[in-house]
Design an enzyme around this catalytic site. Structure first.
Site, PDB file in Angstrom:
ATOM      1  CE  LYS A  82     -13.588  20.385  26.341  1.00 44.80           C
ATOM      2  NZ  LYS A  82     -14.409  19.022  25.667  1.00 44.80           N
ATOM      3  CB  SER A 157     -12.758  15.713  26.135  1.00 44.89           C
ATOM      4  OG  SER A 157     -13.523  16.619  25.377  1.00 44.89           O
ATOM      5  CB  SER A 181     -16.551  15.597  26.523  1.00 47.95           C
ATOM      6  OG  SER A 181     -15.525  14.581  25.998  1.00 47.95           O
TER       7      SER A 181
HETATM    8  N1  GLN Z   1     -14.532  10.375  25.373  1.00 46.98           N
HETATM    9  C1  GLN Z   1     -15.718  10.635  23.482  1.00 46.98           C
HETATM   10  C2  GLN Z   1     -14.136  10.567  22.463  1.00 46.98           C
HETATM   11  O1  GLN Z   1     -13.090  10.695  22.986  1.00 46.98           O
HETATM   12  C3  GLN Z   1     -16.445  11.883  24.236  1.00 46.98           C
HETATM   13  C4  GLN Z   1     -15.154  12.932  23.681  1.00 46.98           C
HETATM   14  C5  GLN Z   1     -16.575  14.619  23.913  1.00 46.98           C
HETATM   15  O2  GLN Z   1     -16.851  14.165  24.263  1.00 46.98           O
HETATM   16  N2  GLN Z   1     -15.625  15.954  22.926  1.00 46.98           N
HETATM   17  O3  GLN Z   1     -14.510  11.165  21.263  1.00 46.98           O
END
Ligand code: GLN
Length: 492
Positions: A82, A157, A181
């Site tokens: 990532k 994400s 994420s």
């Molecule tokens: N969807 C969550 C956020 O927007 C988690 C994001 C993540 O785990 N990086 O913060």
């Protein structure tokens, strides 16, 4: 059309077995996956950067090492990373214009460990900007498509990493999980994703989002692969002061040892089956619970009474930490700089043009929550509520070994469907953020389909309970075939 798609859909353990037997070389395997990238990534768009020459050179070196009798737990296995995880000499954008040209001078510890395990790096995968989002639509560059249906998001994400594994364009990947994420995109793409216990995997070189929540985790085709990847990246690192100094078990061996789910106490938290969740998701998860009971698990109804506060607690703490972490992008030290004779104006202009709308929203929310006059009412309250939430979990571990619940209230939604409604987007995290707030571990495993899209089952364990959730997930996976199904288009 790729002649070698079968190689691209091998699990890591299958690939390693073939490599060891000399049936395939790392160069052949890596070339097959690069060909797959060529044939499907123009649609899926999992990758921000692809590194064909570097990958083939690493594959060649891996073959050489193997020919010399050397070994490594991932020797010759092509993986994706990532793009919020630093890779030495390779652009690491965090899905943001502000870091579009940022080339880290060092590897994140997790990357360095994969490297020394012999892994081959295919490229860097798409992400919501600074890992803020649940769909990859907040990437400054483009949206990744779900390989099961390219009109839908892959989740986020770590949507790029999840889509790559599901589309056969990487054998496994690393993602990061601040509020879901790794688990949520894994669920939406029909693969396995594991969020380790806070401190289990070093955060050194993971670009910070919410420092008390962030963890790097593996995305993989099956539970065994997740265990292999975790074994390689876990462990103490003096460069991360929150890293746990606790021995790393052989997760694969521990996962296979014992009686699987037989006799395991599996808690079913009632608050995780809420009104408004997709009926097909609930049905798939309930069927998975029945399957676990058939496999000898003892299902116990439990309660986590503070669950309803998870989303507000998370979005106060995560944005507060993000607003502080992102203060470093000032046009001086990293990445983009929009020059102006006035120093302050340089800061303003750099941040104005470098950050996208979601990042700006979060910096404003977080700064507000931390400001004098609001700190006590917002940030402090959130931290207090976080303690109550942790107590909910501590109480539950007196009764059960693992918890089982959904990963996400819906399957992957359509691209564009929630982009204009941040609150709707935040609600997608309702079942995942709690684990980050309490620092515990969780794994998402495929458990069926709803609306023709994959559904994930979440198994949750206490701090350092990775072996237990892996054992439960492995036993469930062995008895089902959901994990062996792949999006049709990618296999052609
Ligand atoms: N969807 C969550 C956020 O927007 C988690 C994001 C993540 O785990 N990086 O913060």
């Amino acid at each position: 059309m790729n002649a070698n798609t079968d190689l691209c859909f091998l699990t890591i353990h299958e690939a390693l077995a073939s490599l060891r037997r000399g049936e395939v070389s790392s160069v052949e395997l890596t070339q097959a996956v690069l060909d797959q990238i060529l044939s499907v990534d123009n649609q899926v768009r999992a990758y921000i950067s692809i590194l064909p020459e570097e990958a083939l050179a690493q594959a060649e070196a891996a073959d050489q090492r193997r020919a010399e009798g050397q070994n490594g737990p991932l020797l010759g296995v092509p993986l994706a990373i990532k793009d919020v995880i630093c890779t030495q000499g390779i652009t690491t954008t965090c899905g943001s214009r502000i870091l579009e040209d940022f080339v880290p001078p060092f590897d994140a510890t997790a990357v360095a460990r994969l490297r020394s395990a012999g892994a081959v790096f295919l490229g860097k995968t798409n992400t919501d900007e600074f890992a803020m989002g649940s769909s990859t639509e907040h990437s400054a560059f483009f949206t990744t498509a779900n390989p099961w249906d390219v009109e839908r998001v892959p989740g986020g994400s770590s949507g790029g990493s999840a889509a790559a594994v599901a589309a056969g364009t990487a054998l496994g990947a690393l993602g990061s999980d601040t509020g879901g994420s790794v688990r949520q995109p894994a669920a939406m793409c029909g693969i396995v994703g594991l969020k380790p216990t806070y401190g289990r995997v070093s955060r050194y070189g993971l670009v910070a989002h919410g420092s008390s929540l962030d963890q790097i985790g593996p995305l993989a085709r099956d539970v065994e692969d997740a265990a292999i990847l975790l074994s390689c990246v876990a462990g103490h690192d003096w460069r991360d002061s929150t890293s746990l100094d606790s021995p790393v078990p052989n997760y694969v061996a521990e996962m296979k040892a014992g009686d699987g789910l037989r006799g395991m106490k599996v808690g079913v938290p009632q608050e995780y089956f809420i009104e408004g969740m997709e009926a097909g998701v609930e049905a798939a998860v309930r069927a998975a619970l029945d399957e676990m009971a058939d496999l000898g698990a003892d299902l116990v109804d439990v309660s986590l009474p503070h669950t309803e506060y998870c989303i507000p607690i998370y979005y106060l703490i995560a944005t507060a930490e993000a607003s502080s972490n992102l203060a470093r992008y000032d046009g001086v030290r990293y990445g983009l700089r929009v020059n102006n004779p006035d120093m302050w104006q340089t800061y303003y202009d750099t941040r104005q043009s470098g950050f996208g709308p979601e990042v700006k929203r979060r910096i404003m929310l977080g700064t507000y929550a931390l400001s004098a006059g609001y700190y006590d009412a917002d940030y402090l309250k959130a931290q207090q509520a976080r303690t109550l939430l942790r107590r909910d979990f501590t109480r539950v571990w007196e009764q059960v070994d693992v918890l089982a619940c959904p990963v996400s209230p819906t399957v992957a939604f359509r691209i564009g469907q929630k982009i204009d409604d941040p609150l709707q987007m935040y609600l997608m995290d309702v079942f995942t953020v709690s684990l980050n707030l309490v620092g515990m571990c969780g794994i998402s495993v495929p458990c069926g389909f709803s609306d023709n899209m994959p559904v994930g089952l979440q198994l949750v364990g206490p701090a350092l309970g990775e072996s237990v959730i892996l054992r439960a997930a492995y036993a469930y996976e062995q008895a089902t075939s959901w994990h062996a199904q792949w999006p049709v288009d990618s296999r052609q």
